[in-house]
Design an enzyme around this catalytic site. Sequence first.
Site, mmCIF file in Angstrom:
data_model
loop_
_atom_site.group_PDB
_atom_site.id
_atom_site.type_symbol
_atom_site.label_atom_id
_atom_site.label_comp_id
_atom_site.label_asym_id
_atom_site.label_seq_id
_atom_site.Cartn_x
_atom_site.Cartn_y
_atom_site.Cartn_z
ATOM 1 N N GLY A 1 0.835 -1.188 0.000
ATOM 2 C CA GLY A 1 0.000 0.000 0.000
ATOM 3 C C GLY A 1 0.867 1.233 0.000
ATOM 4 O O GLY A 1 2.089 1.158 -0.181
ATOM 5 N N PHE B 1 1.530 2.981 2.547
ATOM 6 C CA PHE B 1 2.116 3.259 3.847
ATOM 7 C C PHE B 1 2.809 2.048 4.469
ATOM 8 O O PHE B 1 3.113 2.037 5.636
ATOM 9 C CB PHE B 1 1.028 3.772 4.789
ATOM 10 C CG PHE B 1 0.041 4.640 4.069
ATOM 11 C CD1 PHE B 1 0.439 5.857 3.561
ATOM 12 C CD2 PHE B 1 -1.259 4.229 3.871
ATOM 13 C CE1 PHE B 1 -0.444 6.653 2.860
ATOM 14 C CE2 PHE B 1 -2.150 5.025 3.170
ATOM 15 C CZ PHE B 1 -1.741 6.248 2.676
ATOM 16 N N ASP C 1 -13.849 1.539 6.762
ATOM 17 C CA ASP C 1 -13.238 1.481 5.426
ATOM 18 C C ASP C 1 -13.615 0.174 4.734
ATOM 19 O O ASP C 1 -12.758 -0.523 4.198
ATOM 20 C CB ASP C 1 -11.713 1.618 5.525
ATOM 21 C CG ASP C 1 -11.074 1.979 4.183
ATOM 22 O OD1 ASP C 1 -11.790 2.534 3.322
ATOM 23 O OD2 ASP C 1 -9.877 1.714 4.000
ATOM 24 N N ASN D 1 -31.641 -10.799 32.091
ATOM 25 C CA ASN D 1 -31.645 -11.589 30.849
ATOM 26 C C ASN D 1 -30.732 -10.962 29.788
ATOM 27 O O ASN D 1 -29.956 -11.664 29.124
ATOM 28 C CB ASN D 1 -33.056 -11.686 30.265
ATOM 29 C CG ASN D 1 -33.989 -12.519 31.097
ATOM 30 O OD1 ASN D 1 -34.892 -11.989 31.731
ATOM 31 N ND2 ASN D 1 -33.781 -13.827 31.112
ATOM 32 N N GLU E 1 -44.624 -5.536 24.543
ATOM 33 C CA GLU E 1 -43.969 -4.281 24.918
ATOM 34 C C GLU E 1 -42.560 -4.207 24.336
ATOM 35 O O GLU E 1 -42.064 -3.120 24.022
ATOM 36 C CB GLU E 1 -43.908 -4.128 26.437
ATOM 37 C CG GLU E 1 -43.442 -2.733 26.837
ATOM 38 C CD GLU E 1 -43.582 -2.418 28.310
ATOM 39 O OE1 GLU E 1 -43.368 -1.244 28.674
ATOM 40 O OE2 GLU E 1 -43.892 -3.330 29.089
ATOM 41 N N GLU F 1 -49.821 20.016 30.401
ATOM 42 C CA GLU F 1 -49.568 18.616 30.743
ATOM 43 C C GLU F 1 -48.734 17.932 29.659
ATOM 44 O O GLU F 1 -47.826 17.147 29.955
ATOM 45 C CB GLU F 1 -50.895 17.877 30.924
ATOM 46 C CG GLU F 1 -50.736 16.441 31.392
ATOM 47 C CD GLU F 1 -52.073 15.713 31.489
ATOM 48 O OE1 GLU F 1 -52.059 14.507 31.771
ATOM 49 O OE2 GLU F 1 -53.117 16.362 31.250
#
Length: 585
Positions: free
Chosen positions: A140, A142, A259, A459, A496, A536
Amino acid sequence: MGLCSSKPAEEGPSRERNPHEEDEAPKKKKEERVEEEEEEEGKRSIKPSPSPVFPFYSPSPAHSLFGKSTPATPRKFFKRPFPPPSPAKHIRAALARRHGSVKPNEASLAEGDCAGLDKKFGFSRHFASNYELGEEVGRGHFGYTCSAKLRKGELKGHKVAVKVIPKAKMTTAIAVEDVRREVKILKALSGHPNLVQFYEAYEDDDNVYIVMELCEGGELLDRILSRGGKYSEDDAKAVIVQILSVVAFCHLQGVVHRDLKPENFLFATKEENSVLKAIDFGLSDFVKPDERLNDIVGSAYYVAPEVLHRSYTTEADVWSIGVVAYILLCGSRPFWARTESGIFRAVLKAEPTFDEPPWPSLSNEAKDFVKRLLSKDPRRRMSAAQALSHPWIRNYNDTKVPLDVLLFKLMKSYMRSSPLRKAALRAMSKILTVNELFYLEEQYALLEPGRNGCISLENIKVALTKKMADTVKESRVNDLVISLSGLQYRKLDFDEFCAATVSVHQIEGLDRWEQHVRCAYEIFEKDGNRAIVIEELASELGLSPSVPVHAVLHDWIRHTDGKLSFLGFVKLVHGVSSRSLSKLH
């Protein structure tokens, strides 16, 4: 950690032009010319310089590092307005500062003298006695990667890959920290079949050596090119399932890759059905619940819009997967331009086309899948785990849906909501489709509800502990459990749980959003709507009783019976704040 970039300065073309010339050129040609001149100006000011750290950056335009432009030409010299400022310029500057390629008097962040940097990582210094370096297998900007063999022990002669990072190229404190963090992340993410296996890190006076599993099957990019760019839907699924699986795992551990692209996935062997492995965590970072990152990193064609806006989290990886999926299915990029400025503008503003061949011949499910990954609003984008439960791929090869980190963000928001908003979200959960319920059923089962069919904080803690990698288990589980402290004395049944984890923004992204939300409002009218006064309602929403807020909330309540109006219901399920109300006002 990440680089905090300064706010980009207002920018414009680098030289004055004759206004009559501007009038004669078509607008499209004008913008292209401006983009080209931006590129040339950058090249004249500072030549591209390789980063000191990462050996595997793509040579794409995103990694061309240029300096500051000259001051903007005043608007008064032009008869027509400027094209939009180039988003590329401040990205270049941010990358240049990160890699230490700007001149000292040009850097806005003082990184200190390179000679004074501490480049000691505390890694073992016995690399040469343990490994024999072989031929180079990749290079690469670098650094480079070599094959190597073990010199001794039971596995003597075993081949590995060694990523060599020269210390001479680590010219900034950020560069040194990036290497340190890369090794830490590789250690933390061990154990997933689609992750390159990390063995050990070494150093000497000249280099850092990261020893990893050797993948001999080549890059995903090479296979895409060898196929002429197009995969069948089934072949694309085989690739995308593996990518989503490893990314969902990373996100649960609190790691965002940043990346993701075909060059950063290797096949373990040359076999056609070889396992795919994610590599190169040099740009990756840890992210905590509710934390957002702001440093600009990545590759131009795959970067998410919110990264360019410098406020993002794990959803940015999912966008990159969407780009890869688009390429696999049609053989072309969804966002393209001749310059990096044009690419970034396209990412921010343009919509990918699904009208040209081969899209008309592909399944509607495939198109829906890619569209939901490439939503510009990250809140409407599927998570990696949700994508694995999408109808297009969920039945492919017994695909398993992993635990989704998105759940905990949604549950936290639900637990902090007012009773009125919880009632509204329960109504929204009643209109979920079969596909959405399939995903939630899978997630609920992964949280291991007790014999009473409910889940508690305990849980969740047990389920998370089982799914976490050992090195991040304690801190990551603790962070997520703290974020759900509102569940400490509560238990959620499945109904729920659905209300707590319904993603209103994702439903809003569907084609039939208005029908969905009106159905939910009808349910809310029967079961949860009640008369409420403005004071309220403001109190329930945790808002201060200011006049502007009350003026806005006034439209949320029906004058006939004092109950929440349809507009109020829609705003309520989205979640409100003083800031959002002031914007609406």
